[in-house]
Design an enzyme around this catalytic site. Structure first.
Site, PDB file in Angstrom:
ATOM      1  N   TYR A  64       0.536  -0.885  -0.148  1.00 29.02           N
ATOM      2  CA  TYR A  64       0.184  -0.294  -0.167  1.00 29.02           C
ATOM      3  C   TYR A  64       1.076   1.289   0.272  1.00 29.02           C
ATOM      4  CZ  TYR A  64      -3.493  -2.542   1.220  1.00 29.02           C
ATOM      5  OH  TYR A  64      -4.461  -3.990   1.440  1.00 29.02           O
ATOM      6  N   PHE A 213     -13.455  -5.002   0.936  1.00 31.43           N
ATOM      7  CA  PHE A 213     -14.550  -4.255   0.088  1.00 31.43           C
ATOM      8  C   PHE A 213     -15.927  -4.460   0.965  1.00 31.43           C
ATOM      9  CE2 PHE A 213     -11.511  -4.114  -3.628  1.00 31.43           C
ATOM     10  CZ  PHE A 213     -10.658  -2.679  -2.711  1.00 31.43           C
ATOM     11  N   PRO A 214     -16.231  -4.117   2.283  1.00 28.49           N
ATOM     12  CA  PRO A 214     -17.401  -4.541   3.000  1.00 28.49           C
ATOM     13  C   PRO A 214     -18.481  -3.469   2.300  1.00 28.49           C
ATOM     14  CG  PRO A 214     -15.697  -3.685   4.479  1.00 28.49           C
ATOM     15  CD  PRO A 214     -15.459  -4.098   3.500  1.00 28.49           C
ATOM     16  N   LEU A 215     -18.014  -2.280   2.355  1.00 30.69           N
ATOM     17  CA  LEU A 215     -18.648  -1.343   1.088  1.00 30.69           C
ATOM     18  C   LEU A 215     -19.284  -0.987   0.311  1.00 30.69           C
ATOM     19  CD1 LEU A 215     -18.579   1.187   3.855  1.00 30.69           C
ATOM     20  CD2 LEU A 215     -20.080  -0.519   3.945  1.00 30.69           C
ATOM     21  N   GLY A 216     -18.481  -2.420  -0.813  1.00 28.25           N
ATOM     22  CA  GLY A 216     -18.028  -1.978  -2.438  1.00 28.25           C
ATOM     23  C   GLY A 216     -16.845  -2.262  -2.743  1.00 28.25           C
ATOM     24  N   GLY A 217     -15.664  -1.093  -2.253  1.00 28.06           N
ATOM     25  CA  GLY A 217     -14.736  -1.009  -2.487  1.00 28.06           C
ATOM     26  C   GLY A 217     -14.436  -0.089  -3.549  1.00 28.06           C
ATOM     27  N   PHE A 218     -14.144  -0.150  -4.433  1.00 30.22           N
ATOM     28  CA  PHE A 218     -14.227   0.791  -6.007  1.00 30.22           C
ATOM     29  C   PHE A 218     -15.289   0.959  -6.372  1.00 30.22           C
ATOM     30  CE2 PHE A 218      -9.484  -0.802  -5.430  1.00 30.22           C
ATOM     31  CZ  PHE A 218      -8.719  -0.224  -5.200  1.00 30.22           C
ATOM     32  N   PRO A 220     -18.876   1.293  -4.765  1.00 28.68           N
ATOM     33  CA  PRO A 220     -19.938   1.571  -3.769  1.00 28.68           C
ATOM     34  C   PRO A 220     -21.123   1.084  -3.773  1.00 28.68           C
ATOM     35  CG  PRO A 220     -18.914   3.394  -3.541  1.00 28.68           C
ATOM     36  CD  PRO A 220     -18.595   2.770  -5.487  1.00 28.68           C
ATOM     37  N   LEU A 221     -21.497  -0.392  -2.893  1.00 26.53           N
ATOM     38  CA  LEU A 221     -22.713  -0.513  -2.778  1.00 26.53           C
ATOM     39  C   LEU A 221     -24.082   0.234  -2.707  1.00 26.53           C
ATOM     40  CD1 LEU A 221     -22.891  -2.943   0.310  1.00 26.53           C
ATOM     41  CD2 LEU A 221     -22.750  -3.747  -2.295  1.00 26.53           C
TER      42      LEU A 221
END
Length: 288
Positions: A64, A213-218, A220-221
């Protein structure tokens, strides 16, 4: 389970108890997870706030930045609190164009471990995940040589615990035949549920399943169902999505990332959100 920290905690091995609500440090690097942050002071503040909020589980990697995020963690938190667990990953390098280059040669994996040790400023790494495959899915390709190289370093005392990232159930079984596996870190969220069976297996075997990516990552959900449930509960869609993951399995752990103190606090507050059964049933249809 403990109730004095957000989301409770999970004991995976002697000396390894993780908060189920952790923090993913990836977004502290510059755009594309490459180069320095636009606001170094803010990045430092987020890391210190995470610890102040009770988080003892920080996910990172030397790729990173590269090296940027580990150096930020060291600057912000070293000497580290006794109960802080830093989970890192090896298995990739970064190109000069910010590309992600798989690097699974056993000797280079060992070199990556030493680089993580150096940039985090520690003599031993708490948990090292072997990064496999891509975000698109896992394979059943043998990982004996690669995981064996990390197991050697564990025997030498440079690593305490081992895990896998982007792994299949076949690869988990193979790794367990070489050394204990305490965590599996795979892409999983309300909309991406290909690993449902692996989530259940990890719960049965007391292995942490770290949903990245619990919220969708790149990407988003975005879901009308999610938005409707959130509005009904008086929470944000992101908080509901995180709460769903915590209720999905007793060994699910979360590592949502952010470079904002306010967003960090919002994520942590999601750990106290209890979803009623009808809301869970409605949310389950998103991934169906």
């Amino acid at each position: 389970m403990s109730n004095n920290i957000p989301g409770g905690d999970l004991t995976l091995a002697d000396g390894l108890t993780l908060n189920r609500m952790g923090y993913g440090a990836m977004q502290l690097a510059g755009p594309g997870v490459f180069g320095p942050p636009e606001d170094r002071g803010q990045a430092i503040a987020v890391l210190r706030e995470a610890v102040d909020l009770g988080i003892n589980h920080i996910d990172t990697s030397d790729f990173y930045g590269p090296t940027v995020v580990n150096e930020l963690i060291k600057e912000a938190l070293h000497p580290y609190p006794e109960d802080l667990h830093i989970v890192t990953k090896v298995g990739a390098r970064r190109g000069e164009d910010a590309s992600w280059i798989p690097s699974l040669d056993p000797e280079d994996l060992k070199a990556q471990v030493h680089e993580n040790l150096q940039h985090l400023g520690v003599d031993v790494l708490d948990v090292v995940n072997l990064r496999l495959g891509s975000h698109e899915g896992s394979t059943d390709e043998s990982i004996a040589e690669q995981f064996g190289a990390l197991a050697e370093l564990r025997q030498k005392g440079l690593i305490r615990h081992l895990g896998l990232s982007g792994a299949s159930t076949v690869q988990l079984t193979e790794a367990q035949g070489i050394a204990p596996v305490v965590t599996v870190q795979n892409l999983y969220n309300l909309a991406k549920r290909q690993d449902d069976a692996l989530v259940d297996r990890c719960a049965a075997e007391n292995i942490a399943f770290a949903a990245f990516f619990p919220l969708g990552g790149f990407s988003p959900l975005q879901s009308e169902t999610l938005s409707n449930v959130a509005a009904r509960l008086g929470a944000s869609p992101q908080q509901v999505a995180l709460a769903w993951l915590l209720q999905r399995s007793a060994t699910t752990v979360l590592i949502p990332g952010t470079s904002s103190v306010a967003h960090l606090r919002e994520n942590v507050a999601a750990a106290d959100l209890v979803l009623p059964a009808d809301a869970v049933a409605e949310l389950d249809t998103i991934g169906g």
